[in-house]
Scaffold this motif. Structure first.
Motif, PDB file in Angstrom:
ATOM      1  N   LEU A  75       0.477  -1.199   0.038  1.00 35.43           N
ATOM      2  CA  LEU A  75       0.221  -0.213  -0.178  1.00 35.43           C
ATOM      3  C   LEU A  75       1.034   0.922   0.424  1.00 35.43           C
ATOM      4  N   ARG A  76       1.980   1.377   0.828  1.00 41.32           N
ATOM      5  CA  ARG A  76       2.892   2.626   0.594  1.00 41.32           C
ATOM      6  C   ARG A  76       3.226   2.872  -0.429  1.00 41.32           C
ATOM      7  N   ARG A  79      -0.130   4.685  -2.173  1.00 41.78           N
ATOM      8  CA  ARG A  79      -0.386   5.898  -1.181  1.00 41.78           C
ATOM      9  C   ARG A  79      -1.128   6.968  -2.275  1.00 41.78           C
ATOM     10  N   ASP A  80      -0.130   7.687  -3.245  1.00 39.76           N
ATOM     11  CA  ASP A  80      -0.856   8.564  -3.299  1.00 39.76           C
ATOM     12  C   ASP A  80      -1.992   8.135  -4.801  1.00 39.76           C
ATOM     13  N   LEU A  81      -2.626   6.692  -4.482  1.00 41.76           N
ATOM     14  CA  LEU A  81      -3.083   6.313  -5.533  1.00 41.76           C
ATOM     15  C   LEU A  81      -4.086   6.416  -5.176  1.00 41.76           C
ATOM     16  N   GLY A  82      -4.909   6.424  -4.247  1.00 41.63           N
ATOM     17  CA  GLY A  82      -5.850   4.558  -4.015  1.00 41.63           C
ATOM     18  C   GLY A  82      -6.998   5.706  -4.639  1.00 41.63           C
ATOM     19  N   ARG A  83      -7.712   6.600  -4.609  1.00 39.07           N
ATOM     20  CA  ARG A  83      -8.722   7.268  -5.920  1.00 39.07           C
ATOM     21  C   ARG A  83      -8.628   6.280  -7.477  1.00 39.07           C
ATOM     22  N   PRO A  84      -7.351   7.030  -7.868  1.00 42.26           N
ATOM     23  CA  PRO A  84      -7.108   5.966  -9.291  1.00 42.26           C
ATOM     24  C   PRO A  84      -7.555   4.173  -9.043  1.00 42.26           C
ATOM     25  N   ILE A  85      -6.218   3.578  -8.286  1.00 42.07           N
ATOM     26  CA  ILE A  85      -7.189   2.073  -8.197  1.00 42.07           C
ATOM     27  C   ILE A  85      -8.353   1.960  -7.617  1.00 42.07           C
ATOM     28  N   LEU A  86      -9.187   2.427  -6.840  1.00 40.44           N
ATOM     29  CA  LEU A  86     -10.633   2.432  -6.673  1.00 40.44           C
ATOM     30  C   LEU A  86     -11.378   1.961  -7.899  1.00 40.44           C
ATOM     31  N   ARG A  87     -11.446   3.928  -8.151  1.00 38.44           N
ATOM     32  CA  ARG A  87     -11.840   3.730  -9.617  1.00 38.44           C
ATOM     33  C   ARG A  87     -11.545   2.419 -11.178  1.00 38.44           C
ATOM     34  N   LEU A  88     -10.455   2.266 -11.289  1.00 37.98           N
ATOM     35  CA  LEU A  88     -10.481   1.480 -12.084  1.00 37.98           C
ATOM     36  C   LEU A  88     -11.243  -0.166 -11.517  1.00 37.98           C
ATOM     37  N   LEU A 248      -3.327  -8.578   2.611  1.00 34.15           N
ATOM     38  CA  LEU A 248      -3.540  -7.961   4.021  1.00 34.15           C
ATOM     39  C   LEU A 248      -1.923  -8.427   4.830  1.00 34.15           C
ATOM     40  N   VAL A 249      -1.322  -9.849   4.079  1.00 37.19           N
ATOM     41  CA  VAL A 249       0.094 -10.081   4.783  1.00 37.19           C
ATOM     42  C   VAL A 249       1.534  -9.129   4.638  1.00 37.19           C
ATOM     43  N   THR A 250       1.074  -9.483   2.929  1.00 33.12           N
ATOM     44  CA  THR A 250       2.022  -8.357   2.402  1.00 33.12           C
ATOM     45  C   THR A 250       2.362  -6.621   3.137  1.00 33.12           C
ATOM     46  N   ASN A 251       1.119  -5.789   3.619  1.00 30.54           N
ATOM     47  CA  ASN A 251       1.096  -4.899   4.534  1.00 30.54           C
ATOM     48  C   ASN A 251       0.949  -4.586   5.396  1.00 30.54           C
ATOM     49  N   ARG A 252       1.292  -5.766   6.450  1.00 32.06           N
ATOM     50  CA  ARG A 252       1.410  -6.254   7.916  1.00 32.06           C
ATOM     51  C   ARG A 252       3.228  -5.724   8.740  1.00 32.06           C
ATOM     52  N   PRO A 253       3.386  -4.631   9.366  1.00 29.09           N
ATOM     53  CA  PRO A 253       4.331  -4.284   9.579  1.00 29.09           C
ATOM     54  C   PRO A 253       5.142  -5.455  10.412  1.00 29.09           C
ATOM     55  N   GLY A 254       6.262  -5.321  10.235  1.00 29.80           N
ATOM     56  CA  GLY A 254       7.470  -5.957  10.415  1.00 29.80           C
ATOM     57  C   GLY A 254       7.105  -7.049   9.986  1.00 29.80           C
ATOM     58  N   VAL A 255       7.052  -7.431   8.762  1.00 35.00           N
ATOM     59  CA  VAL A 255       6.722  -9.048   8.173  1.00 35.00           C
ATOM     60  C   VAL A 255       8.246  -9.375   7.378  1.00 35.00           C
ATOM     61  N   GLU A 256       8.895 -10.518   7.772  1.00 29.12           N
ATOM     62  CA  GLU A 256       9.700 -10.424   5.877  1.00 29.12           C
ATOM     63  C   GLU A 256       9.397 -11.865   5.366  1.00 29.12           C
ATOM     64  N   LEU A 257       9.217 -11.158   4.113  1.00 25.03           N
ATOM     65  CA  LEU A 257       8.630 -12.670   3.174  1.00 25.03           C
ATOM     66  C   LEU A 257       9.135 -12.595   1.792  1.00 25.03           C
ATOM     67  N   ASP A 258      10.685 -11.744   2.457  1.00 23.06           N
ATOM     68  CA  ASP A 258      11.884 -12.349   0.837  1.00 23.06           C
ATOM     69  C   ASP A 258      11.755 -14.548   0.628  1.00 23.06           C
ATOM     70  N   ARG A 259      11.791 -14.615   1.332  1.00 19.61           N
ATOM     71  CA  ARG A 259      11.766 -16.204   1.064  1.00 19.61           C
ATOM     72  C   ARG A 259      10.672 -16.951   0.323  1.00 19.61           C
TER      73      ARG A 259
END
Length: 627
Positions: A75-76, A79-88, A248-259
């Motif tokens: 999401l970060r 963050r400046d594209l929330g409205r365009p993404i919602l309308r798309l 949800l998983v990828t935007n939770r803080p403190g979660v490392e997903l590289d592997r």
């Protein structure tokens, strides 16, 4: 054919097709479809697996693909594209659905079939968007818009197609409010399943309850359980649930997903190739030829009218530029979700007609009036089933044409709009020593884009004074790794004085730029004898830049001693060997080769006539050799 032989053949051919697409810089999907059509003439996947097993496997594979795509939706960065993404994902989808349905109706399809086809073709998808983005590397905003639209709309399109299908095949009919209520219920069920699963999974990761070597397979297992469990609660809610889980998983803080990401990216490539080969094998060239006359007209309307109109309606009044809206208007390739749900609904439509006819026969004795009504409805469904069967080759024709049109043409359009480079060849410098700034100026004069990533105030001033692009950031920061705009950049050279920082950076930027395009300076602990007790683990090293490769301290020493950056064009009179004899102490840094820029290494192909070598040397260039 033996299933083991068939699976091995499909995997081998799909991998070969994708490698060929990468090698030729063409959309690999085109090669996958050709391979699939050809293999399907020898053996059909239906004969090998049976329809039920085939489509069950397809649905699970699509779920994994969408889950992998959703894990990239942070999401970060947008963050400046929330409205365009919602309308798309709302206005554009609704407009596209209605316009495709109207087009299909005008081309002779029954209205109910046209509505089903429109629902199916609102999707784009990560399987076709991501390969184009990897090759094109557009601006961060355009990339974000395309990724979010493709991944979010895929499950929405599948749900919309299901609602239309249920409305069409229900003898009682379904009101608009009933369908909207079911859509809302689907979203609710998907979230009720995804949220607790996602919270539980991320909590386990934070507490290190899942070992590193199991993270990839655990995520796959959880994704499959999520899609199946959600579908058991409410049909076709699984794809939306697994997509929501990934976001949800990828935007939770403190979660490392590289592997997890590395594992699932490889799995996605394998699944996409196999699915396209198998599903294309169910369509014959004769079926494609039969729908080609109306199919080509249909594609032309989709590309020239439907997509531009729906995008302009969706993005009107949003925080997007005219160039961004124009590029989005001509970027909507269809992928594996369109192919899979078309095949599934075509099969289910035929079965629905047979089921209603069976109900009519059973009801005739008890309630003749209802039996006659059911029989008449079964006749109507049977009459539409022929058109529904034609949807499958039509959708595959749409996939082939849109991938070819957008995949081959989007680069030039994006380049003309200033939103990407059709052939990225820019160089990013991590760190900003004086000799690197001088090299960047030489590259800029040759038309090569450059950028520096550094935080030190003095270095920022020096880079900006030279008129070069600069990002004021630590190149190992989360912003630099995940959010920085790399449009036009093809390679990275880590030139900081810290060997370990350079090595760590090489690992992080491999995902964005590719291992073959990430370089660092020679490390100070690299002994001439290759002593394993002092050398760095190869997995933590970048490719070593420059010819001959030198350490940061040696390059700085030469600069302080008076060495400067020059450039020389290779000609018949000044070939590579003559250059080396004329400039014996020169450090070759870059070779500009037409549409590409090569970071010089001792193992590179010798520069040819017409190519320009950028080097650091003590000796002044002769006027005759200067570019």
């Amino acid at each position: 054919m033996n299933p083991a032989i068939y699976v091995a053949l499909v995997v081998g051919l799909s991998v070969a097709a994708q490698w060929l697409g990468w090698r030729l810089r063409l959309p690999s999907l085109l090669f996958l479809l050709v391979v699939g059509f050809a293999l399907g003439r020898a053996v059909s996947p239906d004969e090998v697996f049976g329809r039920d097993l085939l489509f069950a496997g397809v649905n699970l594979c699509v779920a994994i693909i969408l889950f992998e795509g959703a894990l990239s939706l942070k999401l970060r960065p947008v963050r400046d594209l929330g409205r365009p993404i919602l309308r798309l994902c709302t206005v554009t989808v609704a407009a596209s659905w209605l316009l495709v349905a109207v087009t299909a109706r005008l081309l002779g399809f029954d209205l109910r079939v046209a509505l089903l086809l429109g629902a199916i073709l609102v999707v784009t998808g990560p399987t076709v968007i991501n390969p184009i983005l990897r090759q094109l590397r557009p601006t961060r905003r355009v990339s974000g818009l395309l990724r979010w639209e493709g991944i979010i709309v895929d499950p929405l399109g599948a749900i919309l197609a299901l609602l239309v299908y249920q409305g069409v095949t229900s003898i009682e009919g379904a009101s608009l409010w009933h369908e909207l209520g079911r859509l809302g219920l689907t979203v609710l069920v998907a979230l009720l399943v995804a949220v607790p699963v996602g919270l539980g999974l991320t909590t386990m990761l934070r507490r290190h309850l899942i070992p590193d070597f199991l993270q990839g397979v655990v995520f796959v297992g959880v994704a499959l359980a999520t899609v199946v469990g959600s579908n058991l609660i409410l049909e076709e809610s699984g794809l939306l649930a697994v997509t929501a889980l990934g976001v949800l998983v990828t935007n939770r803080p403190g979660v490392e997903l590289d592997r997890v990401l590395e594992f699932k990216e490889n799995l996605q490539v394998l699944l996409v190739g196999a699915l396209f080969v198998m599903l294309a094998g169910r369509v014959t060239p004769t079926e494609i030829a039969d729908v080609a006359p109306i199919g080509l007209a249909f594609v032309a309307i989709l590309v020239l009218i439907v997509r531009p109109v729906s995008v302009q309606l969706g993005l009107a009044g949003t925080e997007t530029s005219r160039q961004e809206r124009f590029l989005m208007s001509f970027m909507a390739p269809r992928g594996i979700v369109a192919a899979s749900i078309t095949s599934v609904f075509a099969l289910q439509f035929s079965e629905a007609a047979q089921n209603v006819r069976s109900q009519a026969a059973s009801a005739m004795a008890r309630d003749p009036q209802r039996g006659r009504a059911l029989s008449a409805f079964a006749d109507r469904l049977a009459g539409m089933s022929g058109q529904v069967d034609r949807m499958v080759p039509l959708v595959f024709l749409v996939i082939v044409c849109t991938v070819a049109i957008y995949g081959l043409g989007i680069g030039r359009l994006a380049e003309r709009l200033g939103l990407a480079s059709a052939s990225p060849r820019g160089v990013m410098f991590a760190g900003s020593p004086a000799w690197a700034i001088d090299a960047a100026v030489a590259l800029r004069d040759l038309g090569v884009a450059t950028m520096f990533v550094t935080r030190r105030g003095y270095d920022l001033d020096a880079v900006r004074a030279a008129g070069l692009r600069c990002e004021a950031a630590d190149f190992l920061s989360e912003y630099a790794v995940d959010e920085m705009d790399l449009s036009g950049i093809a390679s990275m050279v880590a030139v900081t004085p810290d060997d370990n920082v350079n090595s760590i950076g090489s690992v992080h930027y491999r995902r964005a730029l590719g291992r073959a395009n990430v370089f660092g300076l020679r490390r100070s602990d690299e002994g001439e004898d290759g002593d394993a007790t002092t050398g760095t683990v190869p997995a933590l090293k970048a490719l070593t830049a420059f010819d001959p490769p030198l350490e940061h301290s040696e390059l700085d020493r030469r600069w302080r001693a008076g060495a400067r950056v020059g450039r020389v064009r290779i000609t018949d009179q000044m070939n590579w060997q003559q250059f080396r004899r004329s400039f014996p102490d020169a450090v070759a840094m870059f070779v500009v080769r037409g549409s590409s820029t090569v970071v010089a290494t001792p193992s590179m192909t010798a520069p040819k006539a017409g190519e320009v070598v950028v080097y650091l040397g003590d000796r002044a260039q002769t006027p005759s050799s200067r570019h």
